[in-house]
Design a protein around this motif. Structure first.
Motif, PDB file in Angstrom:
ATOM      1  N   GLY A  80       0.856  -1.179   0.000  1.00 38.43           N
ATOM      2  CA  GLY A  80       0.000   0.000   0.000  1.00 38.43           C
ATOM      3  C   GLY A  80       0.893   1.230   0.000  1.00 38.43           C
ATOM      4  O   GLY A  80       1.780   1.366  -0.823  1.00 38.43           O
ATOM      5  N   GLU A  81       0.686   2.101   0.979  1.00 38.90           N
ATOM      6  CA  GLU A  81       1.542   3.289   1.111  1.00 38.90           C
ATOM      7  C   GLU A  81       2.550   3.128   2.254  1.00 38.90           C
ATOM      8  O   GLU A  81       3.256   4.076   2.582  1.00 38.90           O
ATOM      9  CB  GLU A  81       0.681   4.543   1.348  1.00 38.90           C
ATOM     10  CG  GLU A  81      -0.217   4.897   0.174  1.00 38.90           C
ATOM     11  CD  GLU A  81       0.564   5.091  -1.120  1.00 38.90           C
ATOM     12  OE1 GLU A  81       1.530   5.884  -1.122  1.00 38.90           O
ATOM     13  OE2 GLU A  81       0.211   4.445  -2.139  1.00 38.90           O
ATOM     14  N   LYS A  82       2.606   1.921   2.835  1.00 40.53           N
ATOM     15  CA  LYS A  82       3.523   1.689   3.947  1.00 40.53           C
ATOM     16  C   LYS A  82       4.874   1.203   3.440  1.00 40.53           C
ATOM     17  O   LYS A  82       4.958   0.227   2.698  1.00 40.53           O
ATOM     18  CB  LYS A  82       2.933   0.660   4.915  1.00 40.53           C
ATOM     19  CG  LYS A  82       3.822   0.425   6.144  1.00 40.53           C
ATOM     20  CD  LYS A  82       3.223  -0.589   7.097  1.00 40.53           C
ATOM     21  CE  LYS A  82       4.133  -0.805   8.295  1.00 40.53           C
ATOM     22  NZ  LYS A  82       3.598  -1.836   9.222  1.00 40.53           N
ATOM     23  N   LEU A  83       5.928   1.890   3.853  1.00 42.48           N
ATOM     24  CA  LEU A  83       7.288   1.526   3.485  1.00 42.48           C
ATOM     25  C   LEU A  83       7.787   0.393   4.381  1.00 42.48           C
ATOM     26  O   LEU A  83       7.747   0.496   5.607  1.00 42.48           O
ATOM     27  CB  LEU A  83       8.204   2.745   3.634  1.00 42.48           C
ATOM     28  CG  LEU A  83       9.712   2.510   3.457  1.00 42.48           C
ATOM     29  CD1 LEU A  83      10.030   2.065   2.038  1.00 42.48           C
ATOM     30  CD2 LEU A  83      10.483   3.786   3.814  1.00 42.48           C
ATOM     31  N   LEU A  84       8.247  -0.694   3.756  1.00 41.46           N
ATOM     32  CA  LEU A  84       8.843  -1.798   4.501  1.00 41.46           C
ATOM     33  C   LEU A  84      10.358  -1.741   4.277  1.00 41.46           C
ATOM     34  O   LEU A  84      10.853  -2.071   3.202  1.00 41.46           O
ATOM     35  CB  LEU A  84       8.289  -3.151   4.030  1.00 41.46           C
ATOM     36  CG  LEU A  84       6.770  -3.349   4.136  1.00 41.46           C
ATOM     37  CD1 LEU A  84       6.400  -4.783   3.764  1.00 41.46           C
ATOM     38  CD2 LEU A  84       6.259  -3.008   5.527  1.00 41.46           C
ATOM     39  N   SER A  90      14.750  -9.861  13.995  1.00 42.60           N
ATOM     40  CA  SER A  90      13.941 -10.998  13.541  1.00 42.60           C
ATOM     41  C   SER A  90      12.449 -10.776  13.772  1.00 42.60           C
ATOM     42  O   SER A  90      11.619 -11.196  12.956  1.00 42.60           O
ATOM     43  CB  SER A  90      14.385 -12.282  14.260  1.00 42.60           C
ATOM     44  OG  SER A  90      15.709 -12.618  13.907  1.00 42.60           O
ATOM     45  N   ASN A  91      12.108 -10.118  14.855  1.00 45.12           N
ATOM     46  CA  ASN A  91      10.689  -9.870  15.150  1.00 45.12           C
ATOM     47  C   ASN A  91      10.061  -8.985  14.077  1.00 45.12           C
ATOM     48  O   ASN A  91       8.943  -9.245  13.625  1.00 45.12           O
ATOM     49  CB  ASN A  91      10.526  -9.227  16.528  1.00 45.12           C
ATOM     50  CG  ASN A  91      10.779 -10.207  17.656  1.00 45.12           C
ATOM     51  OD1 ASN A  91      10.567 -11.413  17.499  1.00 45.12           O
ATOM     52  ND2 ASN A  91      11.244  -9.706  18.793  1.00 45.12           N
ATOM     53  N   GLN A  92      10.782  -7.935  13.679  1.00 43.80           N
ATOM     54  CA  GLN A  92      10.248  -7.063  12.634  1.00 43.80           C
ATOM     55  C   GLN A  92      10.203  -7.782  11.291  1.00 43.80           C
ATOM     56  O   GLN A  92       9.274  -7.596  10.503  1.00 43.80           O
ATOM     57  CB  GLN A  92      11.064  -5.781  12.515  1.00 43.80           C
ATOM     58  CG  GLN A  92      10.403  -4.758  11.599  1.00 43.80           C
ATOM     59  CD  GLN A  92      11.106  -3.421  11.592  1.00 43.80           C
ATOM     60  OE1 GLN A  92      12.307  -3.339  11.381  1.00 43.80           O
ATOM     61  NE2 GLN A  92      10.340  -2.358  11.835  1.00 43.80           N
ATOM     62  N   GLU A  95       7.075  -9.697  11.248  1.00 50.62           N
ATOM     63  CA  GLU A  95       5.930  -8.796  11.059  1.00 50.62           C
ATOM     64  C   GLU A  95       5.766  -8.427   9.591  1.00 50.62           C
ATOM     65  O   GLU A  95       4.652  -8.430   9.057  1.00 50.62           O
ATOM     66  CB  GLU A  95       6.123  -7.524  11.892  1.00 50.62           C
ATOM     67  CG  GLU A  95       5.987  -7.718  13.385  1.00 50.62           C
ATOM     68  CD  GLU A  95       6.324  -6.441  14.147  1.00 50.62           C
ATOM     69  OE1 GLU A  95       6.420  -5.362  13.507  1.00 50.62           O
ATOM     70  OE2 GLU A  95       6.497  -6.521  15.373  1.00 50.62           O
ATOM     71  N   PHE A  96       6.870  -8.112   8.928  1.00 59.76           N
ATOM     72  CA  PHE A  96       6.813  -7.746   7.515  1.00 59.76           C
ATOM     73  C   PHE A  96       6.296  -8.897   6.670  1.00 59.76           C
ATOM     74  O   PHE A  96       5.437  -8.718   5.800  1.00 59.76           O
ATOM     75  CB  PHE A  96       8.207  -7.329   7.017  1.00 59.76           C
ATOM     76  CG  PHE A  96       8.662  -5.981   7.487  1.00 59.76           C
ATOM     77  CD1 PHE A  96       7.840  -5.154   8.242  1.00 59.76           C
ATOM     78  CD2 PHE A  96       9.938  -5.524   7.170  1.00 59.76           C
ATOM     79  CE1 PHE A  96       8.267  -3.895   8.668  1.00 59.76           C
ATOM     80  CE2 PHE A  96      10.377  -4.277   7.581  1.00 59.76           C
ATOM     81  CZ  PHE A  96       9.547  -3.464   8.338  1.00 59.76           C
ATOM     82  N   LEU A  97       6.822 -10.094   6.901  1.00 59.18           N
ATOM     83  CA  LEU A  97       6.419 -11.251   6.095  1.00 59.18           C
ATOM     84  C   LEU A  97       4.967 -11.639   6.357  1.00 59.18           C
ATOM     85  O   LEU A  97       4.255 -12.052   5.440  1.00 59.18           O
ATOM     86  CB  LEU A  97       7.355 -12.426   6.367  1.00 59.18           C
ATOM     87  CG  LEU A  97       8.792 -12.223   5.854  1.00 59.18           C
ATOM     88  CD1 LEU A  97       9.716 -13.304   6.402  1.00 59.18           C
ATOM     89  CD2 LEU A  97       8.833 -12.220   4.330  1.00 59.18           C
ATOM     90  N   ALA A 153      12.175  -7.648   3.981  1.00 61.60           N
ATOM     91  CA  ALA A 153      12.536  -8.864   4.715  1.00 61.60           C
ATOM     92  C   ALA A 153      12.580 -10.130   3.866  1.00 61.60           C
ATOM     93  O   ALA A 153      12.416 -11.232   4.371  1.00 61.60           O
ATOM     94  CB  ALA A 153      11.602  -9.080   5.922  1.00 61.60           C
ATOM     95  N   TYR A 154      12.788  -9.966   2.549  1.00 60.33           N
ATOM     96  CA  TYR A 154      12.955 -11.173   1.727  1.00 60.33           C
ATOM     97  C   TYR A 154      13.833 -10.866   0.517  1.00 60.33           C
ATOM     98  O   TYR A 154      13.945  -9.726   0.073  1.00 60.33           O
ATOM     99  CB  TYR A 154      11.602 -11.720   1.250  1.00 60.33           C
ATOM    100  CG  TYR A 154      10.994 -10.960   0.095  1.00 60.33           C
ATOM    101  CD1 TYR A 154      11.156 -11.382  -1.221  1.00 60.33           C
ATOM    102  CD2 TYR A 154      10.259  -9.800   0.318  1.00 60.33           C
ATOM    103  CE1 TYR A 154      10.611 -10.677  -2.291  1.00 60.33           C
ATOM    104  CE2 TYR A 154       9.707  -9.081  -0.731  1.00 60.33           C
ATOM    105  CZ  TYR A 154       9.881  -9.536  -2.033  1.00 60.33           C
ATOM    106  OH  TYR A 154       9.339  -8.815  -3.080  1.00 60.33           O
TER     107      TYR A 154
END
Length: 200
Positions: A80-84, A90-92, A95-97, A153-154
């Motif tokens: 969407g408009e959220k920057l990853l 590892s926790n974040q 969350e991203f995945l 995260a990938y």
């Protein structure tokens, strides 16, 4: 196909993925990474933000290398408009995945080319659709450590590619450099030339 250049070329990136991609052109180039922060103050669209970071990188490296062609790139992932970003831990990464699971997101690469009287930039966007991921899949991938140095995260070129159902656009762009678009741009700018190989 043989490609030649009369310019000194600097790739302003330490990314092994960008180095490998750019190396496919078969022309000599140097690596000189910039040390700029990847922050931009003003509110920008995803495309403007990504190009602004790439331009900051080329701005720094071109100083003292004005005779060379400096190529800098920055790759961002937007859901969407959220920057990853690159996950901080590892926790974040998990969350991203989890957020990307079953969803389509955009991978945007900004490319800035500066030096020898040239100053140009462009962005390339690829849409990536993920499969629905299980917690087991996410945990196993994050445990491999592969996700921590990659936006979103990938890595599509590593085991993270097993999560991708389909893409619409340039695969190399997702890896980190839209090589086809860059090749065409450098040809248009006459930075590189095609040399006809004569077969005996």
């Amino acid at each position: 196909m043989k490609i030649t250049t009369n310019n000194r070329i600097i790739l302003a990136s330490e990314s092994p993925r960008r180095k490998e991609l750019f190396g496919r052109l078969g022309i000599p180039f140097e690596i000189q990474a910039s040390g700029v922060s990847e922050d931009v103050e003003q509110e920008l669209s995803p495309e403007e933000f990504t190009l602004a970071i790439a331009t900051k990188k080329s701005d720094e490296v071109v100083q003292g290398n004005e005779d060379a062609i400096v190529i800098a790139a920055d790759t961002t992932v937007y859901l969407g408009e959220k920057l990853l970003t690159k996950p901080v831990d590892s926790n974040q990464a998990k969350e991203f995945l989890q957020a990307l699971s079953g969803q389509e997101h955009r991978v945007i690469t900004g490319v800035s080319i500066q030096g020898a009287g040239i100053s140009i930039g462009f962005t390339e966007t690829t849409a990536v659709q993920f499969y629905e991921l299980t917690e087991e899949q996410i945990d196993a991938y994050v445990a491999s450590g592969d996700s921590l140095d990659k936006a979103g995260a990938y890595g599509i070129q590593t085991m993270g590619g097993m999560f991708v159902e389909k893409i619409n656009g340039d695969y190399n762009n997702v890896v980190g450099l839209p090589l086809g678009r860059l090749f065409q741009t450098l040809l248009t700018l006459k930075v590189i030339q095609l040399e006809k190989e004569i077969s005996e």
